[in-house]
Design a protein around this motif. Structure first.
Motif, mmCIF file in Angstrom:
data_model
loop_
_atom_site.group_PDB
_atom_site.id
_atom_site.type_symbol
_atom_site.label_atom_id
_atom_site.label_comp_id
_atom_site.label_asym_id
_atom_site.label_seq_id
_atom_site.Cartn_x
_atom_site.Cartn_y
_atom_site.Cartn_z
ATOM 1 N N THR A 176 0.823 -1.195 0.000
ATOM 2 C CA THR A 176 0.000 0.000 0.000
ATOM 3 C C THR A 176 0.862 1.251 0.000
ATOM 4 O OG1 THR A 176 -0.134 -0.192 2.407
ATOM 5 C CG2 THR A 176 -1.985 -1.064 1.131
ATOM 6 N N TRP A 177 0.219 2.399 -0.201
ATOM 7 C CA TRP A 177 0.962 3.636 -0.376
ATOM 8 C C TRP A 177 1.826 3.979 0.827
ATOM 9 C CZ3 TRP A 177 0.581 7.948 2.723
ATOM 10 C CH2 TRP A 177 -0.456 7.932 3.654
ATOM 11 N N ASN A 178 1.382 3.600 2.019
ATOM 12 C CA ASN A 178 2.142 3.938 3.229
ATOM 13 C C ASN A 178 2.934 2.758 3.772
ATOM 14 O OD1 ASN A 178 0.101 2.353 4.176
ATOM 15 N ND2 ASN A 178 -0.573 3.767 5.770
ATOM 16 N N GLY A 179 2.921 1.650 3.057
ATOM 17 C CA GLY A 179 3.650 0.480 3.516
ATOM 18 C C GLY A 179 2.961 -0.285 4.625
ATOM 19 N N GLY A 180 1.739 0.096 4.937
ATOM 20 C CA GLY A 180 1.044 -0.512 6.063
ATOM 21 C C GLY A 180 0.515 -1.899 5.795
ATOM 22 N N SER A 181 0.380 -2.253 4.549
ATOM 23 C CA SER A 181 -0.151 -3.568 4.199
ATOM 24 C C SER A 181 0.576 -4.097 2.980
ATOM 25 C CB SER A 181 -1.648 -3.472 3.912
ATOM 26 O OG SER A 181 -2.183 -4.738 3.598
ATOM 27 N N THR A 182 0.834 -5.390 2.999
ATOM 28 C CA THR A 182 1.507 -6.041 1.885
ATOM 29 C C THR A 182 0.751 -7.310 1.501
ATOM 30 O OG1 THR A 182 2.959 -7.254 3.393
ATOM 31 C CG2 THR A 182 3.789 -5.168 2.508
ATOM 32 N N ALA A 183 1.020 -7.771 0.308
ATOM 33 C CA ALA A 183 0.438 -9.024 -0.173
ATOM 34 C C ALA A 183 1.485 -9.759 -0.984
ATOM 35 C CB ALA A 183 -0.804 -8.743 -1.017
ATOM 36 N N TYR A 184 1.461 -11.080 -0.921
ATOM 37 C CA TYR A 184 2.452 -11.894 -1.615
ATOM 38 C C TYR A 184 1.791 -13.070 -2.313
ATOM 39 C CZ TYR A 184 5.902 -9.438 1.234
ATOM 40 O OH TYR A 184 6.680 -8.473 1.831
ATOM 41 N N ALA A 185 2.403 -13.486 -3.409
ATOM 42 C CA ALA A 185 2.022 -14.742 -4.021
ATOM 43 C C ALA A 185 2.516 -15.877 -3.136
ATOM 44 C CB ALA A 185 2.643 -14.856 -5.415
ATOM 45 N N ASP A 186 1.785 -16.973 -3.122
ATOM 46 C CA ASP A 186 2.174 -18.110 -2.295
ATOM 47 C C ASP A 186 3.563 -18.625 -2.657
ATOM 48 O OD1 ASP A 186 -1.170 -19.585 -2.081
ATOM 49 O OD2 ASP A 186 -0.200 -18.017 -0.899
ATOM 50 N N SER A 187 3.919 -18.509 -3.914
ATOM 51 C CA SER A 187 5.194 -19.062 -4.390
ATOM 52 C C SER A 187 6.411 -18.333 -3.824
ATOM 53 C CB SER A 187 5.243 -19.016 -5.917
ATOM 54 O OG SER A 187 5.112 -17.685 -6.379
ATOM 55 N N VAL A 188 6.208 -17.110 -3.314
ATOM 56 C CA VAL A 188 7.345 -16.342 -2.805
ATOM 57 C C VAL A 188 7.210 -16.004 -1.334
ATOM 58 C CG1 VAL A 188 7.703 -15.370 -5.093
ATOM 59 C CG2 VAL A 188 6.437 -14.048 -3.382
ATOM 60 N N LYS A 189 6.082 -16.326 -0.753
ATOM 61 C CA LYS A 189 5.836 -15.973 0.642
ATOM 62 C C LYS A 189 6.905 -16.588 1.537
ATOM 63 C CE LYS A 189 1.506 -15.602 1.266
ATOM 64 N NZ LYS A 189 0.070 -15.904 1.480
ATOM 65 N N GLY A 190 7.474 -15.769 2.409
ATOM 66 C CA GLY A 190 8.525 -16.239 3.291
ATOM 67 C C GLY A 190 9.916 -16.103 2.713
ATOM 68 N N ARG A 191 10.023 -15.863 1.405
ATOM 69 C CA ARG A 191 11.339 -15.693 0.766
ATOM 70 C C ARG A 191 11.541 -14.264 0.258
ATOM 71 N NH1 ARG A 191 12.522 -18.270 -3.869
ATOM 72 N NH2 ARG A 191 10.340 -18.361 -4.579
ATOM 73 N N PHE A 192 10.479 -13.640 -0.202
ATOM 74 C CA PHE A 192 10.560 -12.294 -0.773
ATOM 75 C C PHE A 192 9.916 -11.297 0.187
ATOM 76 C CE2 PHE A 192 10.628 -13.424 -5.613
ATOM 77 C CZ PHE A 192 11.658 -14.336 -5.374
ATOM 78 N N THR A 193 10.443 -10.084 0.203
ATOM 79 C CA THR A 193 9.882 -9.019 1.017
ATOM 80 C C THR A 193 9.798 -7.741 0.193
ATOM 81 O OG1 THR A 193 10.859 -9.955 3.021
ATOM 82 C CG2 THR A 193 10.099 -7.675 3.127
ATOM 83 N N ILE A 194 8.609 -7.174 0.148
ATOM 84 C CA ILE A 194 8.423 -5.897 -0.531
ATOM 85 C C ILE A 194 8.432 -4.790 0.516
ATOM 86 C CG2 ILE A 194 5.885 -6.043 -0.463
ATOM 87 C CD1 ILE A 194 5.876 -4.614 -3.204
ATOM 88 N N SER A 195 9.041 -3.677 0.169
ATOM 89 C CA SER A 195 9.076 -2.535 1.083
ATOM 90 C C SER A 195 9.174 -1.263 0.250
ATOM 91 C CB SER A 195 10.257 -2.639 2.049
ATOM 92 O OG SER A 195 11.490 -2.629 1.342
ATOM 93 N N ARG A 196 8.996 -0.141 0.901
ATOM 94 C CA ARG A 196 9.100 1.127 0.185
ATOM 95 C C ARG A 196 9.651 2.198 1.107
ATOM 96 N NH1 ARG A 196 3.391 2.375 -2.065
ATOM 97 N NH2 ARG A 196 4.436 4.245 -2.875
ATOM 98 N N ASP A 197 10.334 3.139 0.512
ATOM 99 C CA ASP A 197 10.846 4.306 1.222
ATOM 100 C C ASP A 197 10.324 5.521 0.462
ATOM 101 O OD1 ASP A 197 12.272 6.422 2.285
ATOM 102 O OD2 ASP A 197 14.131 5.293 2.468
ATOM 103 N N ASN A 198 9.246 6.097 0.951
ATOM 104 C CA ASN A 198 8.627 7.209 0.228
ATOM 105 C C ASN A 198 9.514 8.450 0.223
ATOM 106 O OD1 ASN A 198 6.413 5.727 -0.542
ATOM 107 N ND2 ASN A 198 5.110 6.451 1.126
ATOM 108 N N ALA A 199 10.375 8.579 1.211
ATOM 109 C CA ALA A 199 11.298 9.713 1.218
ATOM 110 C C ALA A 199 12.276 9.616 0.048
ATOM 111 C CB ALA A 199 12.052 9.770 2.535
ATOM 112 N N LYS A 200 12.598 8.400 -0.342
ATOM 113 C CA LYS A 200 13.488 8.167 -1.482
ATOM 114 C C LYS A 200 12.705 7.840 -2.742
ATOM 115 C CE LYS A 200 17.375 6.497 1.299
ATOM 116 N NZ LYS A 200 18.331 5.386 1.536
ATOM 117 N N ASN A 201 11.377 7.792 -2.618
ATOM 118 C CA ASN A 201 10.531 7.511 -3.786
ATOM 119 C C ASN A 201 10.931 6.200 -4.447
ATOM 120 O OD1 ASN A 201 8.295 8.484 -5.174
ATOM 121 N ND2 ASN A 201 9.538 9.418 -6.776
#
Length: 123
Positions: A52-77
């Motif tokens: 989500t726009w503020n990083g408060g919620s994430t979603a993953y495909a089952d195939s990558v869950k536990g191995r991949f992590t999505i994150s964002r730094d809005n200050a760095k865009n």
């Protein structure tokens, strides 16, 4: 024209890690949901992760869950995809995308796309 630019792809040994980055040119995406997709040769584009726009919620495909992590730094865009324990099945072109809607696993929900970055996994 708005563009998303991915970076960080490359060749990695099976079991290794990569971190992909995605940054827009031309505008900020701090108020949009962001997603990562991948497409292997001969296959359809596949949802990987979204945030989500503020990083408060994430979603993953089952195939990558536990191995991949999505994150964002809005200050760095910038949006990141940390990929661990990579295997041959993860080899693909990885795309980031931006959506004015909420987090979604459907490519049709995303209005802006990058050109992709290649991830190759050597077994």
């Amino acid at each position: 024209q708005v563009q998303l630019v991915e970076s960080g792809g490359g060749l990695v040994q099976a079991g290794g890690s990569l971190r992909l980055s995605c940054a827009p040119s031309g505008r900020t995406f701090s108020s949009t949901a962001m997603g990562w997709f991948r497409q292997a040769p001969g296959k359809e584009r596949e949802f990987i992760a979204a945030i989500t726009w503020n990083g408060g919620s994430t979603a993953y495909a089952d195939s990558v869950k536990g191995r991949f992590t999505i994150s964002r730094d809005n200050a760095k865009n910038t949006v990141y995809l940390q990929m661990n324990i990579l295997g041959p099945g993860d080899a693909a072109i990885y795309y980031c995308a931006a959506s004015i809607l909420s987090v979604s696993s459907s490519p049709r929900a995303y209005q802006h796309w990058g050109q992709g970055t290649q991830v190759t996994v050597a077994s």
